[in-house]
Design a protein around this motif. Structure first.
Motif, PDB file in Angstrom:
ATOM      1  N   TRP A 105      -3.316   0.557   1.510  1.00  0.00           N
ATOM      2  CA  TRP A 105      -3.692   0.297   0.116  1.00  0.00           C
ATOM      3  C   TRP A 105      -4.205   1.573  -0.538  1.00  0.00           C
ATOM      4  O   TRP A 105      -3.928   1.866  -1.680  1.00  0.00           O
ATOM      5  CB  TRP A 105      -4.767  -0.795   0.038  1.00  0.00           C
ATOM      6  CG  TRP A 105      -4.202  -2.164   0.222  1.00  0.00           C
ATOM      7  CD1 TRP A 105      -4.333  -2.969   1.317  1.00  0.00           C
ATOM      8  CD2 TRP A 105      -3.416  -2.894  -0.730  1.00  0.00           C
ATOM      9  NE1 TRP A 105      -3.673  -4.150   1.111  1.00  0.00           N
ATOM     10  CE2 TRP A 105      -3.101  -4.129  -0.137  1.00  0.00           C
ATOM     11  CE3 TRP A 105      -2.944  -2.626  -2.015  1.00  0.00           C
ATOM     12  CZ2 TRP A 105      -2.350  -5.105  -0.791  1.00  0.00           C
ATOM     13  CZ3 TRP A 105      -2.199  -3.591  -2.676  1.00  0.00           C
ATOM     14  CH2 TRP A 105      -1.892  -4.812  -2.062  1.00  0.00           C
ATOM     15  N   GLU A 106      -5.015   2.346   0.249  1.00  0.00           N
ATOM     16  CA  GLU A 106      -5.577   3.592  -0.293  1.00  0.00           C
ATOM     17  C   GLU A 106      -4.492   4.577  -0.683  1.00  0.00           C
ATOM     18  O   GLU A 106      -4.526   5.174  -1.748  1.00  0.00           O
ATOM     19  CB  GLU A 106      -6.441   4.266   0.763  1.00  0.00           C
ATOM     20  CG  GLU A 106      -7.735   3.565   1.031  1.00  0.00           C
ATOM     21  CD  GLU A 106      -8.547   4.364   2.013  1.00  0.00           C
ATOM     22  OE1 GLU A 106      -7.983   4.834   3.024  1.00  0.00           O
ATOM     23  OE2 GLU A 106      -9.738   4.536   1.768  1.00  0.00           O
ATOM     24  N   ALA A 142      -2.707   3.391  -3.711  1.00  0.00           N
ATOM     25  CA  ALA A 142      -3.522   3.573  -4.918  1.00  0.00           C
ATOM     26  C   ALA A 142      -3.383   5.006  -5.423  1.00  0.00           C
ATOM     27  O   ALA A 142      -3.173   5.260  -6.612  1.00  0.00           O
ATOM     28  CB  ALA A 142      -4.983   3.240  -4.638  1.00  0.00           C
ATOM     29  N   THR A 155      -9.914   5.616  -2.018  1.00  0.00           N
ATOM     30  CA  THR A 155     -10.133   4.532  -2.975  1.00  0.00           C
ATOM     31  C   THR A 155     -10.599   3.288  -2.230  1.00  0.00           C
ATOM     32  O   THR A 155     -10.112   3.016  -1.132  1.00  0.00           O
ATOM     33  CB  THR A 155      -8.792   4.204  -3.666  1.00  0.00           C
ATOM     34  OG1 THR A 155      -8.257   5.407  -4.202  1.00  0.00           O
ATOM     35  CG2 THR A 155      -8.967   3.185  -4.777  1.00  0.00           C
ATOM     36  N   VAL A 170     -10.126  -0.440  -2.358  1.00  0.00           N
ATOM     37  CA  VAL A 170      -9.234  -1.402  -3.019  1.00  0.00           C
ATOM     38  C   VAL A 170      -9.796  -2.803  -2.763  1.00  0.00           C
ATOM     39  O   VAL A 170      -9.953  -3.215  -1.605  1.00  0.00           O
ATOM     40  CB  VAL A 170      -7.792  -1.284  -2.497  1.00  0.00           C
ATOM     41  CG1 VAL A 170      -6.874  -2.241  -3.254  1.00  0.00           C
ATOM     42  CG2 VAL A 170      -7.295   0.156  -2.642  1.00  0.00           C
ATOM     43  N   ASP A 199     -13.200  -5.830   0.168  1.00  0.00           N
ATOM     44  CA  ASP A 199     -12.055  -4.924   0.027  1.00  0.00           C
ATOM     45  C   ASP A 199     -10.891  -5.359   0.921  1.00  0.00           C
ATOM     46  O   ASP A 199     -10.991  -6.352   1.659  1.00  0.00           O
ATOM     47  CB  ASP A 199     -12.473  -3.458   0.243  1.00  0.00           C
ATOM     48  CG  ASP A 199     -12.777  -3.113   1.695  1.00  0.00           C
ATOM     49  OD1 ASP A 199     -12.494  -3.930   2.594  1.00  0.00           O
ATOM     50  OD2 ASP A 199     -13.312  -2.013   1.927  1.00  0.00           O
ATOM     51  N   THR A 200      -9.792  -4.622   0.820  1.00  0.00           N
ATOM     52  CA  THR A 200      -8.578  -5.021   1.539  1.00  0.00           C
ATOM     53  C   THR A 200      -8.710  -4.873   3.051  1.00  0.00           C
ATOM     54  O   THR A 200      -7.881  -5.376   3.802  1.00  0.00           O
ATOM     55  CB  THR A 200      -7.369  -4.196   1.048  1.00  0.00           C
ATOM     56  OG1 THR A 200      -7.767  -2.817   0.979  1.00  0.00           O
ATOM     57  CG2 THR A 200      -6.907  -4.650  -0.323  1.00  0.00           C
TER      58      THR A 200
END
Ligand SMILES: *Cc1c(COP(=O)(O)O)cnc(C)c1O
Length: 460
Positions: A9-10, A13, A32, A34, A45-46
């Motif tokens: 995800w980071e 992003a 990040t 997320v 977060d994720t």
């Protein structure tokens, strides 16, 4: 540097998103966060990490992240009428109801409401209203807007010009005609030996001088947050609004309260102006107005400005302004529910403002306790918004060297133990959701205390 796993995800992003108000060196180092979901005052977060969000998102998620009543209000309105505008003599029934409700809960006996999608647009709209009014009334030169250094009024070209922060220089702002007066922060701005009352008198004199220098007939309005928010959670010096309002009145200059943060209960009263004992000529609302569940802002005009704008619009045959989504029915349904949830109590629950009032002393106690640390120069707060200002030397109030990034470090140390709080200059800002329990206040202050201790041990 943060090592990014491909397709995380980071990494995604950073691959395709741009960031606003984000420190790029910190981003490079930490990546990040997320977010995937929320529960009460916590976000997750994720990776499944849970954070107590001591900033209520950006001051706005006051009912937390899973308020059933607000979610249902949006769902039901999406079923009925999922969108409409407020142009050409049409508007949704929910828009009609929300305007009545906002006037009812406002400090005004009567008034009128104009809708935007954000606080920035509401400030832009207000300025355009004043410009329009003054032109239509034969005073086209009355255009200048007075605000204060450290004020935050938004990011559009006009609201950024109202904002009194140095970063706007990078855009070549402010526009001409936006004048910034001294920030009413006694602890930082007072001169050697100056009492709080003397400080306020000096600021009142400055206002008189600026009006005399510029000419009262060139000034369209004075806009002020009852408690400055993004400038550092700064309550005004005692008696400030009582000192400036008579001067503005004498010169026929409207006083507009930007209540984007302070509106809907943050200071323990429905409006910040009520906490500070003054009635403005208009109010700017957003953020907690929908508890953050829909993007929406509003200009609420008090009786005099409402009458004048209505008359000027009728004379011009139109007020040529508005956004496609102004008065969006889903936003209005959510805001109606938020007003009920926060101020009146909905579905058998007590009004959230009652919890704010009950927990304000806990907030004050926690802030005062952390203020005993030798590297905290000031704990300032009102209601449940406040800031702890870090200093290298308490006596001289000297800040830490900027490259130490003390407040970024504190916020990062908090993040590592599951607490989100925001660095602002050399301060750390807190403004938790209105639903916080005493145990969650303990968690917030406990984690913050540990983070402060570890950072000050490292840098002091
Ligand atoms: C956040 C804020 C704004 C701007 O609102 P946006 O919705 O971000 O455009 C304006 N005034 C104050 C006092 C704010 O805190």
């Amino acid at each position: 540097m943060k090592d990014l796993t491909p397709n995380s995800w980071e990494a995604r992003a950073e691959g395709a998103s741009l960031y606003g108000f984000t420190d790029y060196p910190t981003l490079a180092e930490r990546g990040t966060t997320v977010l995937a979901r929320g529960e009460g005052p916590y976000v997750v977060d994720t990776d499944g990490n849970r954070f107590l969000d001591a900033n209520a998102g950006l001051w706005n998620m006051v009912a937390g992240w899973d308020h059933r009543g607000l979610i249902r209000a949006a769902q039901e309105q999406y079923e009925r009428l999922p969108g409409y505008h407020a142009f050409f003599g049409r508007m949704s029934d929910r828009t009609v109801e929300l305007s009545e409700k906002l006037v009812e809960v406002s400090p005004f006996e009567r008034g009128r409401v104009f809708y935007t999608n954000s606080g920035s647009e509401a400030n832009d709209t207000l300025v355009k209203m004043l410009w329009f009014l003054n032109r239509m009334e034969g005073r086209p030169e009355a255009r200048k807007i007075l605000t204060r250094v450290n004020a935050y009024h938004g990011v559009t070209a006009v609201s950024a010009s109202m904002t009194g922060k140095p970063y706007n220089d990078v855009f070549g702002l402010p526009l001409p005609g936006f004048i910034h007066l001294t920030c009413p922060h006694y602890w930082r701005e007072a001169r050697e030996g100056e009492s709080e009352a003397q400080f306020v008198r000096r600021l009142a004199r400055e206002l008189e001088e600026v009006i005399a220098r510029e000419g009262a007939d060139t000034i369209a309005g004075f806009v002020a947050e009852p408690v400055m928010g993004a400038g550092g959670a700064i309550p005004p010096a005692e008696g400030y609004f009582q000192a400036v309002q008579p001067i503005l009145r004498k010169h026929g200059i409207p006083l507009i309260a930007d209540e984007v943060i302070t509106g809907f209960g943050r200071t323990g009263e429905p409006w910040g102006c009520e906490s500070y004992g003054f009635t403005p000529d208009a109010i700017i609302a957003s953020k907690a107005m929908t508890a953050g569940y829909f993007p929406m802002g509003a200009v609420i005009l008090g009786p005099e400005l409402a009458d004048r704008l209505f008359a000027a619009s009728a004379e011009f045959t139109d007020f040529p302004h508005g956004f496609t989504a102004s008065g969006h029915p889903v936003g209005c349904a959510v805001a109606l529910k938020a007003a009920e949830v926060i101020l009146e109590g909905a579905d058998g629950d007590e009004p959230l403002i009652e919890n704010v009032r009950r927990t304000m002393p806990l907030f004050a106690e926690g802030m005062d306790r952390l203020a005993r640390h030798p590297n905290i120069g000031e704990a300032r707060y009102r209601g449940t918004m406040g800031a702890l200002e870090a200093v290298a030397d308490r006596e001289t109030k000297a800040p830490f060297a900027a490259d130490l990034q003390v407040s970024e470090r504190i916020a990062n140390a908090c993040h590592d133990v599951g607490l989100i709080c925001r660095p602002l200059g050399q301060a750390v800002v807190l403004c938790p959701p209105f639903i916080m329990t005493p145990a969650q206040f303990d968690e917030m202050f406990g984690k913050l205390e540990k983070a402060l201790g570890s950072v000050f041990d490292a840098v002091a």
